[in-house]
Design an enzyme around this catalytic site. Structure first.
Site, short mmCIF file in Angstrom:
data_model
loop_
_atom_site.label_atom_id
_atom_site.label_comp_id
_atom_site.label_asym_id
_atom_site.label_seq_id
_atom_site.Cartn_x
_atom_site.Cartn_y
_atom_site.Cartn_z
N HIS A 72 -1.59 13.35 -48.77
CA HIS A 72 -0.25 13.06 -49.31
C HIS A 72 0.31 11.71 -48.82
O HIS A 72 0.70 10.86 -49.61
CB HIS A 72 0.74 14.15 -48.89
CG HIS A 72 0.33 15.53 -49.22
ND1 HIS A 72 0.48 16.10 -50.47
CD2 HIS A 72 -0.20 16.51 -48.44
CE1 HIS A 72 0.05 17.35 -50.44
NE2 HIS A 72 -0.37 17.63 -49.24
O1 RIB Z 1 4.23 18.12 -48.37
C1 RIB Z 1 3.37 17.24 -47.69
C2 RIB Z 1 4.12 16.51 -46.63
O2 RIB Z 1 4.57 17.43 -45.63
C3 RIB Z 1 3.23 15.50 -45.88
O3 RIB Z 1 4.03 14.46 -45.43
C4 RIB Z 1 2.73 16.30 -44.73
O4 RIB Z 1 2.36 15.48 -43.62
C5 RIB Z 1 3.95 17.11 -44.38
O5 RIB Z 1 4.80 16.29 -43.60
#
Ligand code: RIB
Ligand code: CA
Length: 322
Positions: A251
């Site tokens: 992500h």
């Molecule tokens: O939903 C994904 C996010 O939430 C990413 O930033 C992961 O590291 C968590 O922080």
């Protein structure tokens, strides 16, 4: 050269984002600030140091520790995804001689808090600093509350967060970063500096497959390749079991890619709001993204498309170029 400040709840994908940012020629990481999210903020700070130590860096960015609790809600963490230390449990690994593979690092931190460092750097680099938010937005919202005039110097906020035309990942309606601190997210959206959201709608299309990781760095013996293998193992197991594929979502690397390679992404202007009080929908992000219906008023850009393979190519071109 784009100056950035990374605000992170350093979990596994945050660590990959930090590595990508520090290996992106078009970018200068002025500072890294930490915030509770995936794990408590002290572990996030340790994880930043462990990640930086995995690279051969001439100089380190300034590092400052941030907020331990969200603005209103009690903290919710994600150790089940990232390991109890937030970094794939690398701190539990031992070498053949029994010594820890990743001993606790020396913490070289700024005296300033994350909130004060964010304000200071916004002031030092007027309209030239991009905040890249990879965790809950607690630090950034508090900086806006503390010194709104200085924070208006921020050029743009690019954040990983939200879910619009896809399910959430912590509830069926909410993405983790927004869910943990929905009040901070709404505060940031209301503030008025340019904002781009990189939501699950696109991050769920980019999978770092274990086969690819093996192909790219399975035989390499350098410290970074070993760190990449060690830090992703726990999250790989989680994704295999819960998401049904052999790999991980990366992500947080996507906002970094958006800044350096906007050609790999599609965006749309929208009016984004956050549900801060719903019993079943708290943390949900709401916007009308239907094609051909330009929003009457907008407060953000939302990433709606990504060249997934092109991004993975870019990711490895950058991080294993050295
Ligand atoms: O939903 C994904 C996010 O939430 C990413 O930033 C992961 O590291 C968590 O922080
Ligand atoms: Ca994160």
């Amino acid at each position: 050269m784009q100056r950035i400040l990374l605000d992170t709840d350093t979990g596994v994908d945050d660590a990959l984002a930090i590595i990508l940012a520090l290996n992106t020629p078009e970018m200068k990481v002025e500072a890294i600030t930490t915030v509770s999210g995936n794990v408590y903020v002290d572990f996030c700070t340790r994880n930043v140091m462990l990640t930086l130590n995995a690279m051969d860096l001439g100089e380190y960015p300034i590092i400052a520790q941030g907020e331990r609790q969200p603005l209103v809600k009690p903290l919710v963490t994600a150790a089940h995804v990232h390991g109890s230390d937030g970094l794939g449990d690398v701190t539990k690994l031992h070498g053949p001689d029994g010594s820890r593979s990743y001993p606790d690092p020396e913490l070289r931190l700024a005296a300033a808090s994350a909130v004060d460092l964010i304000i200071d750097l916004a002031c030092q680099h007027p309209n030239d600093l991009v905040l890249v938010a990879l965790g809950p937005l607690t630090n950034i919202a508090k900086a806006m509350d503390k010194n709104p005039n200085q924070m208006r110097n921020i050029k743009e906020i690019v954040l990983m967060g939200g879910a619009f035309e896809t399910y959430g990942n912590v509830t069926t309606t909410a993405e983790f970063n927004i869910f943990v601190d929905p009040h901070a997210a709404q505060r940031v959206l209301d503030f008025g500096v340019p904002i781009t959201l990189v939501p699950l709608d696109v991050t769920h299309r980019v999978m770092l497959k274990s086969e690819r990781l093996k192909a790219e760095c399975g035989v390499r013996s350098d410290r970074l390749a070993k760190f990449l293998r060690d830090a992703t193992r726990v999250s790989m197991a989680y994704h295999h079991q819960r998401e049904g594929f052999d790999g991980i979502y990366i992500h947080d690397a996507l906002p970094i890619g958006l800044i350096a390679r906007p050609d790999l992404f599609d965006t749309a202007d929208a009016f984004v709001q956050v549900e801060t009080s719903g019993q079943l929908t708290q943390g949900m992000t709401i916007a009308d993204l239907r094609q051909g219906r330009p929003a009457l008023k907008t407060n953000a850009r939302v990433c709606v498309g990504v060249n997934a393979e092109g991004f993975i190519e870019h990711f490895f071109d950058c991080i294993l170029s050295t």
